[in-house]
Design a protein around this motif. Sequence first.
Motif, mmCIF file in Angstrom:
data_model
loop_
_atom_site.group_PDB
_atom_site.id
_atom_site.type_symbol
_atom_site.label_atom_id
_atom_site.label_comp_id
_atom_site.label_asym_id
_atom_site.label_seq_id
_atom_site.Cartn_x
_atom_site.Cartn_y
_atom_site.Cartn_z
ATOM 1 N N LEU A 143 -15.331 -3.708 -26.533
ATOM 2 C CA LEU A 143 -15.681 -4.534 -27.684
ATOM 3 C C LEU A 143 -16.172 -3.673 -28.842
ATOM 4 O O LEU A 143 -15.783 -3.883 -30.002
ATOM 5 N N LEU A 144 -17.009 -2.675 -28.545
ATOM 6 C CA LEU A 144 -17.496 -1.782 -29.596
ATOM 7 C C LEU A 144 -16.346 -0.997 -30.232
ATOM 8 O O LEU A 144 -16.322 -0.785 -31.444
ATOM 9 N N MET A 145 -15.382 -0.585 -29.411
ATOM 10 C CA MET A 145 -14.238 0.154 -29.957
ATOM 11 C C MET A 145 -13.444 -0.720 -30.919
ATOM 12 O O MET A 145 -13.007 -0.262 -31.972
ATOM 13 N N PHE A 146 -13.244 -1.999 -30.557
ATOM 14 C CA PHE A 146 -12.522 -2.898 -31.458
ATOM 15 C C PHE A 146 -13.300 -3.143 -32.747
ATOM 16 O O PHE A 146 -12.718 -3.198 -33.836
ATOM 17 N N MET A 147 -14.621 -3.291 -32.635
ATOM 18 C CA MET A 147 -15.434 -3.541 -33.825
ATOM 19 C C MET A 147 -15.416 -2.338 -34.764
ATOM 20 O O MET A 147 -15.265 -2.475 -35.984
ATOM 21 N N ILE A 148 -15.549 -1.146 -34.173
ATOM 22 C CA ILE A 148 -15.524 0.066 -35.005
ATOM 23 C C ILE A 148 -14.150 0.253 -35.628
ATOM 24 O O ILE A 148 -14.006 0.564 -36.810
ATOM 25 N N GLY A 149 -13.111 0.053 -34.830
ATOM 26 C CA GLY A 149 -11.762 0.220 -35.356
ATOM 27 C C GLY A 149 -11.439 -0.790 -36.439
ATOM 28 O O GLY A 149 -10.783 -0.469 -37.438
ATOM 29 N N ALA A 150 -11.930 -2.037 -36.279
ATOM 30 C CA ALA A 150 -11.650 -3.069 -37.275
ATOM 31 C C ALA A 150 -12.367 -2.801 -38.593
ATOM 32 O O ALA A 150 -11.926 -3.252 -39.657
ATOM 33 N N HIS A 151 -13.481 -2.041 -38.538
ATOM 34 C CA HIS A 151 -14.243 -1.775 -39.764
ATOM 35 C C HIS A 151 -13.413 -1.002 -40.786
ATOM 36 O O HIS A 151 -13.542 -1.187 -41.989
ATOM 37 N N TRP A 152 -12.564 -0.096 -40.284
ATOM 38 C CA TRP A 152 -11.740 0.717 -41.185
ATOM 39 C C TRP A 152 -10.285 0.236 -41.224
ATOM 40 O O TRP A 152 -9.386 0.986 -41.600
ATOM 41 N N ALA A 153 -10.022 -0.994 -40.787
ATOM 42 C CA ALA A 153 -8.654 -1.504 -40.768
ATOM 43 C C ALA A 153 -8.088 -1.552 -42.183
ATOM 44 O O ALA A 153 -8.792 -1.828 -43.148
ATOM 45 N N GLN A 154 -6.799 -1.265 -42.286
ATOM 46 C CA GLN A 154 -6.106 -1.293 -43.577
ATOM 47 C C GLN A 154 -5.186 -2.507 -43.626
ATOM 48 O O GLN A 154 -4.325 -2.656 -42.766
ATOM 49 N N PRO A 155 -5.342 -3.367 -44.634
ATOM 50 C CA PRO A 155 -4.368 -4.444 -44.789
ATOM 51 C C PRO A 155 -3.002 -3.874 -45.130
ATOM 52 O O PRO A 155 -2.876 -2.720 -45.532
ATOM 53 N N ALA A 156 -1.996 -4.688 -44.998
ATOM 54 C CA ALA A 156 -0.627 -4.196 -45.183
ATOM 55 C C ALA A 156 -0.394 -3.629 -46.569
ATOM 56 O O ALA A 156 0.399 -2.713 -46.751
ATOM 57 N N ALA A 157 -1.106 -4.129 -47.589
ATOM 58 C CA ALA A 157 -0.870 -3.673 -48.952
ATOM 59 C C ALA A 157 -1.697 -2.456 -49.315
ATOM 60 O O ALA A 157 -1.583 -1.930 -50.416
ATOM 61 N N ASP A 158 -2.576 -1.980 -48.406
ATOM 62 C CA ASP A 158 -3.473 -0.869 -48.715
ATOM 63 C C ASP A 158 -2.779 0.439 -48.383
ATOM 64 O O ASP A 158 -2.990 1.023 -47.332
ATOM 65 N N PHE A 159 -1.911 0.922 -49.283
ATOM 66 C CA PHE A 159 -1.203 2.173 -49.055
ATOM 67 C C PHE A 159 -1.993 3.333 -49.622
ATOM 68 O O PHE A 159 -3.059 3.162 -50.211
ATOM 69 N N SER A 160 -1.483 4.523 -49.450
ATOM 70 C CA SER A 160 -2.189 5.721 -49.879
ATOM 71 C C SER A 160 -2.485 5.686 -51.369
ATOM 72 O O SER A 160 -1.760 5.106 -52.173
ATOM 73 N N ALA A 161 -3.581 6.345 -51.767
ATOM 74 C CA ALA A 161 -3.980 6.377 -53.174
ATOM 75 C C ALA A 161 -2.998 7.161 -54.018
ATOM 76 O O ALA A 161 -3.007 7.076 -55.246
ATOM 77 N N THR A 162 -2.149 7.943 -53.359
ATOM 78 C CA THR A 162 -1.171 8.739 -54.098
ATOM 79 C C THR A 162 0.093 7.958 -54.391
ATOM 80 O O THR A 162 1.068 8.507 -54.901
ATOM 81 N N ALA A 163 0.101 6.678 -54.075
ATOM 82 C CA ALA A 163 1.300 5.886 -54.325
ATOM 83 C C ALA A 163 1.493 5.686 -55.818
ATOM 84 O O ALA A 163 0.699 6.123 -56.649
ATOM 85 N N ALA A 164 2.558 4.990 -56.162
ATOM 86 C CA ALA A 164 2.877 4.781 -57.573
ATOM 87 C C ALA A 164 1.778 3.980 -58.256
ATOM 88 O O ALA A 164 0.887 3.424 -57.617
ATOM 89 N N ALA A 165 1.831 3.895 -59.540
ATOM 90 C CA ALA A 165 0.799 3.207 -60.321
ATOM 91 C C ALA A 165 0.677 1.772 -59.872
ATOM 92 O O ALA A 165 1.664 1.134 -59.499
ATOM 93 N N PRO A 166 -0.553 1.237 -59.871
ATOM 94 C CA PRO A 166 -0.757 -0.128 -59.401
ATOM 95 C C PRO A 166 -0.093 -1.121 -60.322
ATOM 96 O O PRO A 166 0.134 -0.854 -61.498
#
Length: 329
Positions: A63-86
Amino acid sequence: AYLNYTSTKRRLIFCAVSIALPVLANWLRAYMIVMLGHLSNNKLAVGVDHLIYGWVFFGIVILLMFMIGAHWAQPAADFSATAAAPPAAPPAAPPAAPGGHTAGGTLNPWVAAAATLVLLALPQLAVRQLQHAPAGPAPVLALPDLPSTATVLPGDVAGVPAYEPTFVGPAAVASRSYAVGPRTVTVHVAYYRQQHYGHKLVSSENALLRSDATHWSRRESGHTVVAVGERRVGLRTAALLSGGVGAAARARLEVRQLYWVDGRFTTSDHWATALGLLGRLAGRGDDAAAVTFYTAGEEAEGTVQVLDSFIRTHLPAIEAGLLTVRAAR
């Protein structure tokens, strides 16, 4: 990691943590159980308590592993900051879809956690179902009257200390001695059915010699292969020497041993365990046996030849008897 992260780096980091953290947690679990037993004078953390505490702790760690992992979860639209202009305007939040998915395809981390826990519980439910299966009849085990040169003898070999391999909790045991020319070959079978803790074929308590044995000591051990018809059957080998006095001090036993599990022979503890599990899952039961052959003789080479020849000739008849016992389950 795959469902909740889009960054390869995050996925690899979480996988590494998933490998390391349970190992560390298991060290802590073992230490806690030992200390609970020690501090409670072995009233806690023994038997069923051991399993309960272990599974509770396992659930907490997962349970702790899932909670910790979910804290830094990335939604599908959260791509790298180096992507094209927003885009000029932020996109609207995707509508929720049935089953815990968003329209973008990202699985809700809590739904993923719940699904994983269900999958982890299914094997345990299967094991409980197998362990609580209705008890079958006790096996009726008897060694056959072998043909050819083998003649049944009533008792042990004169002048040789009594010997019998150690097996804990078998459902049935049979032992019989056969005269083969001037020598005597003894066959010992420990048969197991509906195995569980304290009553199972593969166990550290099952051995050729007890740890406190005084009449015999093991001097050699190894592995050999005997051609039985068109099959090549592997056997564990051992040489035992008596610790008696006089003529008995020179007594030597050549020993061969193998497992019979789910209708197959093996000498591997791991393979025997796997075959037993597969047989239970397939509905064939967990009937299994340890078959031990031994004969006495001061001349090692001649004794080995007699023993291997006996196995080559009579193992099929013994196997047929084991199959008959299993079929009567």
